[in-house]
Motif scaffolding. Structure first.
Motif, PDB file in Angstrom:
ATOM      1  N   VAL A 228      -1.128  -1.972   6.969  1.00  0.00           N
ATOM      2  CA  VAL A 228       0.086  -2.622   6.466  1.00  0.00           C
ATOM      3  C   VAL A 228      -0.039  -2.896   4.971  1.00  0.00           C
ATOM      4  CG1 VAL A 228       1.490  -4.722   6.565  1.00  0.00           C
ATOM      5  CG2 VAL A 228       0.693  -3.652   8.686  1.00  0.00           C
ATOM      6  N   GLU A 229      -1.209  -3.361   4.553  1.00  0.00           N
ATOM      7  CA  GLU A 229      -1.405  -3.786   3.167  1.00  0.00           C
ATOM      8  C   GLU A 229      -1.412  -2.623   2.180  1.00  0.00           C
ATOM      9  OE1 GLU A 229      -4.960  -6.086   3.565  1.00  0.00           O
ATOM     10  OE2 GLU A 229      -3.948  -7.616   4.786  1.00  0.00           O
ATOM     11  N   ARG A 230      -1.651  -1.388   2.647  1.00  0.00           N
ATOM     12  CA  ARG A 230      -1.658  -0.246   1.726  1.00  0.00           C
ATOM     13  C   ARG A 230      -0.448   0.666   1.909  1.00  0.00           C
ATOM     14  NH1 ARG A 230      -3.842   4.808   3.429  1.00  0.00           N
ATOM     15  NH2 ARG A 230      -4.501   4.878   5.616  1.00  0.00           N
ATOM     16  N   ALA A 231       0.445   0.300   2.809  1.00  0.00           N
ATOM     17  CA  ALA A 231       1.589   1.156   3.118  1.00  0.00           C
ATOM     18  C   ALA A 231       2.805   0.800   2.278  1.00  0.00           C
ATOM     19  CB  ALA A 231       1.939   1.045   4.602  1.00  0.00           C
ATOM     20  N   GLY A 232       3.674   1.784   2.104  1.00  0.00           N
ATOM     21  CA  GLY A 232       5.019   1.501   1.660  1.00  0.00           C
ATOM     22  C   GLY A 232       5.820   1.049   2.866  1.00  0.00           C
ATOM     23  N   GLU A 244       9.673 -12.642  12.622  1.00  0.00           N
ATOM     24  CA  GLU A 244       9.257 -12.124  13.917  1.00  0.00           C
ATOM     25  C   GLU A 244       8.258 -10.964  13.875  1.00  0.00           C
ATOM     26  OE1 GLU A 244      12.988 -11.002  15.624  1.00  0.00           O
ATOM     27  OE2 GLU A 244      13.497 -13.029  16.242  1.00  0.00           O
ATOM     28  N   ALA A 245       8.126 -10.266  12.768  1.00  0.00           N
ATOM     29  CA  ALA A 245       7.324  -9.036  12.739  1.00  0.00           C
ATOM     30  C   ALA A 245       5.831  -9.360  12.665  1.00  0.00           C
ATOM     31  CB  ALA A 245       7.736  -8.154  11.565  1.00  0.00           C
ATOM     32  N   GLY A 246       5.204  -9.459  13.825  1.00  0.00           N
ATOM     33  CA  GLY A 246       3.796  -9.813  13.872  1.00  0.00           C
ATOM     34  C   GLY A 246       2.912  -8.872  13.080  1.00  0.00           C
ATOM     35  N   ASP A 247       3.247  -7.580  13.073  1.00  0.00           N
ATOM     36  CA  ASP A 247       2.470  -6.600  12.308  1.00  0.00           C
ATOM     37  C   ASP A 247       2.369  -7.007  10.841  1.00  0.00           C
ATOM     38  OD1 ASP A 247       2.179  -4.509  14.413  1.00  0.00           O
ATOM     39  OD2 ASP A 247       4.344  -4.479  14.266  1.00  0.00           O
ATOM     40  N   LEU A 248       3.478  -7.489  10.288  1.00  0.00           N
ATOM     41  CA  LEU A 248       3.521  -7.847   8.877  1.00  0.00           C
ATOM     42  C   LEU A 248       3.019  -9.272   8.644  1.00  0.00           C
ATOM     43  CD1 LEU A 248       6.978  -6.314   7.850  1.00  0.00           C
ATOM     44  CD2 LEU A 248       4.783  -5.184   8.255  1.00  0.00           C
ATOM     45  N   LEU A 249       3.339 -10.165   9.548  1.00  0.00           N
ATOM     46  CA  LEU A 249       2.955 -11.566   9.378  1.00  0.00           C
ATOM     47  C   LEU A 249       1.451 -11.762   9.457  1.00  0.00           C
ATOM     48  CD1 LEU A 249       5.772 -13.194  11.541  1.00  0.00           C
ATOM     49  CD2 LEU A 249       5.584 -13.226   9.046  1.00  0.00           C
ATOM     50  N   GLN A 250       0.744 -10.876  10.165  1.00  0.00           N
ATOM     51  CA  GLN A 250      -0.700 -11.005  10.290  1.00  0.00           C
ATOM     52  C   GLN A 250      -1.451 -10.256   9.191  1.00  0.00           C
ATOM     53  OE1 GLN A 250      -2.266 -10.877  14.372  1.00  0.00           O
ATOM     54  NE2 GLN A 250      -0.157 -10.816  15.112  1.00  0.00           N
ATOM     55  N   ASN A 252      -1.814  -9.513   4.794  1.00  0.00           N
ATOM     56  CA  ASN A 252      -1.650 -10.181   3.504  1.00  0.00           C
ATOM     57  C   ASN A 252      -0.480  -9.526   2.788  1.00  0.00           C
ATOM     58  OD1 ASN A 252      -2.067 -11.733   1.216  1.00  0.00           O
ATOM     59  ND2 ASN A 252      -3.625 -10.347   0.392  1.00  0.00           N
ATOM     60  N   MET A 253       0.715  -9.977   3.108  1.00  0.00           N
ATOM     61  CA  MET A 253       1.933  -9.291   2.696  1.00  0.00           C
ATOM     62  C   MET A 253       2.377  -9.673   1.293  1.00  0.00           C
ATOM     63  SD  MET A 253       3.174  -7.052   4.646  1.00  0.00           S
ATOM     64  CE  MET A 253       4.710  -6.988   3.753  1.00  0.00           C
TER      65      MET A 253
END
Length: 301
Positions: A228-232, A244-250, A252-253
């Motif tokens: 997530v941290e290296r993706a666009g 709600e987006a657990g993938d993003l919330l967990q 370092n956004m």
């Protein structure tokens, strides 16, 4: 009042038509209105979700119940209905199958993101074998059946049923028992699970397109934080994703670097890296799908 079951919903709407309907909605000069999705806890760790939306023509209210424990009881995990009203008068027009509308508009949303952001050539890997996995398989192969397809599921019986379902429709799907190699080689990856921990390793190609649609609670996670941290990143709805987006919330956004699908349609350019489209759902997409269903009438109706 028109009542459409799941089969009738699918007879009236293609994924491409709903994708175009969502694009038209997002590009409209006057946007629909919708409050934040309402959540109500139910027994057996269930949830009731209520999602209304309206524009100048139609209003919709979708009610959905989610009971993950139902999977072990041979009962539907997701149940619901979409009530469609004439917005100027409030007259009820239709009652549509909720899970069918949800699967249709979610996969159409992913299709729109892929069409707009660019669909790389190469194998399609689907992680998960439930209704959303089936819908994404249909959406991403609608009019395009030459792509190699792989499927991985934590439940082998679900994977085998998924493969058989595809074969009945002329699609050859290769089973994947250990997904590490497939994740490295896939060009498009769909994650459609309810996992609480990542279902793939951070070993993807730099040009991969990931369509992450499974997690819908902060405690759920399909995509590892390092990826997530290296993706666009593009999301369907920024407010919903931040809630709600657990993938993003967990992870370092850097939320300032996250674009919405509307931004993408208007020419926005996400940051470089693997392409991650994360959707959590929004009542706007139900409104778009309902419009297609009410506009298109099968010849035998």
């Amino acid at each position: 009042m028109l009542i459409l079951n799941a089969q009738q919903v699918r007879q009236r709407a293609t994924y491409a038509a709903v994708a175009q309907g969502i694009a038209d909605l997002l590009c409209a000069e006057v946007q629909p209105t919708a409050p934040q999705r309402q959540h109500l806890s139910l027994p057996a760790d269930g949830q009731l979700l209520v999602m209304p939306a309206a524009d100048h023509q139609l209003a919709v209210v979708k009610t959905v119940t989610v009971h993950l424990a139902n999977a072990g009881l041979n009962l539907p995990v997701i149940q619901g209905r979409v009530l469609v009203l004439d917005a100027p008068s409030g007259t009820p027009l239709a009652l549509l199958d909720g899970p069918a509308i949800t699967a249709l508009r979610t996969a159409a949303l992913s299709l729109l993101a892929a069409q707009t952001w660019g669909m790389p050539e190469g194998p399609l890997l689907i992680i998960g074998a439930g209704q959303q996995a089936l819908a994404h398989l249909e959406a991403l192969t609608e009019g395009r059946r030459s792509r190699e397809i792989w499927c991985h599921s934590a439940r082998s019986e679900s994977r085998d049923a998924f493969i058989a379902w595809g074969e009945e429709r002329g699609l050859r799907i290769n089973p994947v028992t250990h997904p590490e190699q497939a994740v490295q080689e896939a060009a498009v990856i769909v994650t459609a699970t309810t996992s609480l921990s990542p279902v793939m390793a951070d070993v993807v190609r730099d040009d991969v397109l990931i369509l992450a649609v499974g997690s819908y609670r902060p405690g759920m996670q399909e995509i590892p934080a390092s990826l997530v941290e290296r993706a666009g990143i593009v999301v369907d709805d920024l407010a919903g994703a931040r809630h709600e987006a657990g993938d993003l919330l967990q992870a370092n956004m850097d939320w300032s670097a996250v674009l919405t699908l509307r931004d993408l349609l208007q020419g926005g350019v996400p940051r470089s890296g693997p392409r991650l489209f994360k959707s959590v759902g929004h009542a706007f997409w139900d409104l778009a799908a309902a419009k297609v269903c009410l506009t298109n009438t099968p010849p035998d109706d």
